[in-house]
Design an enzyme around this catalytic site. Sequence first.
Site, mmCIF file in Angstrom:
data_model
loop_
_atom_site.group_PDB
_atom_site.id
_atom_site.type_symbol
_atom_site.label_atom_id
_atom_site.label_comp_id
_atom_site.label_asym_id
_atom_site.label_seq_id
_atom_site.Cartn_x
_atom_site.Cartn_y
_atom_site.Cartn_z
ATOM 1 N N HIS A 54 26.850 58.745 57.025
ATOM 2 C CA HIS A 54 27.527 58.007 58.103
ATOM 3 C C HIS A 54 26.530 57.096 58.798
ATOM 4 O O HIS A 54 25.338 57.124 58.498
ATOM 5 C CB HIS A 54 28.256 58.951 59.061
ATOM 6 C CG HIS A 54 27.381 59.867 59.878
ATOM 7 N ND1 HIS A 54 26.586 60.838 59.320
ATOM 8 C CD2 HIS A 54 27.187 59.957 61.220
ATOM 9 C CE1 HIS A 54 25.951 61.492 60.289
ATOM 10 N NE2 HIS A 54 26.286 60.972 61.449
ATOM 11 N N HIS A 56 25.356 56.732 61.942
ATOM 12 C CA HIS A 56 24.520 57.020 63.122
ATOM 13 C C HIS A 56 23.046 56.765 62.820
ATOM 14 O O HIS A 56 22.571 57.024 61.711
ATOM 15 C CB HIS A 56 24.734 58.460 63.594
ATOM 16 C CG HIS A 56 26.038 58.642 64.341
ATOM 17 N ND1 HIS A 56 26.647 59.859 64.480
ATOM 18 C CD2 HIS A 56 26.824 57.734 64.978
ATOM 19 C CE1 HIS A 56 27.773 59.705 65.183
ATOM 20 N NE2 HIS A 56 27.904 58.427 65.494
ATOM 21 N N ASP A 58 20.304 58.156 63.359
ATOM 22 C CA ASP A 58 19.419 59.203 62.835
ATOM 23 C C ASP A 58 19.740 59.540 61.370
ATOM 24 O O ASP A 58 19.172 60.482 60.811
ATOM 25 C CB ASP A 58 19.472 60.461 63.719
ATOM 26 C CG ASP A 58 20.864 61.058 63.833
ATOM 27 O OD1 ASP A 58 21.848 60.304 63.974
ATOM 28 O OD2 ASP A 58 20.976 62.308 63.768
ATOM 29 N N HIS A 59 20.635 58.771 60.763
ATOM 30 C CA HIS A 59 20.949 58.970 59.341
ATOM 31 C C HIS A 59 20.679 57.719 58.501
ATOM 32 O O HIS A 59 20.709 57.789 57.282
ATOM 33 C CB HIS A 59 22.399 59.443 59.185
ATOM 34 C CG HIS A 59 22.636 60.754 59.866
ATOM 35 N ND1 HIS A 59 22.737 61.940 59.188
ATOM 36 C CD2 HIS A 59 22.714 61.073 61.181
ATOM 37 C CE1 HIS A 59 22.883 62.935 60.062
ATOM 38 N NE2 HIS A 59 22.876 62.436 61.277
ATOM 39 N N HIS A 112 33.709 63.436 62.852
ATOM 40 C CA HIS A 112 32.470 63.107 63.578
ATOM 41 C C HIS A 112 32.399 61.588 63.754
ATOM 42 O O HIS A 112 32.191 61.086 64.860
ATOM 43 C CB HIS A 112 31.279 63.638 62.784
ATOM 44 C CG HIS A 112 29.942 63.360 63.399
ATOM 45 N ND1 HIS A 112 29.509 63.964 64.557
ATOM 46 C CD2 HIS A 112 28.932 62.534 63.016
ATOM 47 C CE1 HIS A 112 28.289 63.513 64.851
ATOM 48 N NE2 HIS A 112 27.920 62.648 63.940
ATOM 49 N N ASP A 131 26.716 65.266 59.290
ATOM 50 C CA ASP A 131 27.037 65.888 60.584
ATOM 51 C C ASP A 131 28.480 66.383 60.619
ATOM 52 O O ASP A 131 29.103 66.455 61.679
ATOM 53 C CB ASP A 131 26.814 64.889 61.730
ATOM 54 C CG ASP A 131 25.344 64.598 61.965
ATOM 55 O OD1 ASP A 131 24.488 65.215 61.296
ATOM 56 O OD2 ASP A 131 25.047 63.742 62.820
ATOM 57 N N HIS A 169 21.121 68.427 60.161
ATOM 58 C CA HIS A 169 20.254 68.862 61.275
ATOM 59 C C HIS A 169 19.902 70.346 61.175
ATOM 60 O O HIS A 169 20.684 71.143 60.658
ATOM 61 C CB HIS A 169 20.954 68.650 62.626
ATOM 62 C CG HIS A 169 21.145 67.216 62.999
ATOM 63 N ND1 HIS A 169 20.252 66.533 63.788
ATOM 64 C CD2 HIS A 169 22.125 66.337 62.685
ATOM 65 C CE1 HIS A 169 20.687 65.282 63.949
ATOM 66 N NE2 HIS A 169 21.822 65.137 63.293
HETATM 67 FE FE FE Z 1 23.006 63.250 63.230
HETATM 68 ZN ZN ZN Z 2 25.859 61.773 63.473
#
Ligand code: FE
Ligand code: ZN
Length: 239
Positions: A54, A56, A58-59, A112, A131, A169
């Site tokens: 996805h 975001h 942090d990905h 999400h 996530d 995570h």
């Molecule tokens: Fe994340």
């Molecule tokens: Zn995420």
Amino acid sequence: MRVEIISCLKDNYSYLIVDDNNNSACVIDPSESKPIIDFLENKNIKLNYILNTHHHYDHIGGNKDLKKKYKSVVVGFKEDSDRIPEIDILIDNNQIWKAENFEAKIIHVPGHTSGHICFHFFKEKLIFTGDTLFSLGCGRIFEGSYEQMFQSLNKIKVLPKETKIYCGHEYTFNNAKFCKKYDSENKNLQKKIEKIEKQLENGIPTIPSTLKEELECNIFLKAKDIESFTKLRDLKDNF
Ligand code: FE
Ligand code: ZN
């Protein structure tokens, strides 16, 4: 194929799927480029593909640098083509993505985010859940409905029980506390908690989990209906 776990940022995991026959690899969700480059350097492994669950930050944070360095091909969900940086290949729900010896089925799991997907490497029985499904938890619902998230988890629940779960995570310990609070009599959960405590004491990831363990211990997968799932998700948001 072997999977290497790369710790990124504060508590993210990126994963390398390495094909030793070709000295090539895919990365799933590169949060940042440096730890991934550090790992690949000197090993003579070429990073040919970048797969994103996805959009975001942090990905996808490493997409640009990694693509520049390795000329990797970026693969992501077609409806997120304007949100995944440097995307090259647009994939769709239920599609099989295949390149070199890498082969994964795409499972669209909105909740999400609206464009979240899982990569199911069905031959190796591995799934990268980003996530959506965590060990002993599930992702927060940002763009979808409770119903969508519940249905998305149901799509994962029907896979073979021995499937290894690689999530985005290291949230397992905190998730375990929540499961324990609302499912205190669960013997399987108690065993799982002992196992993860040992892993964390020794500084090793609690990932991968297995679908079998998650079905037995993850309170969100044990939720029988949308009402109980909604209640649990709300409780967890305030936990
Ligand atoms: Fe994340
Ligand atoms: Zn995420």
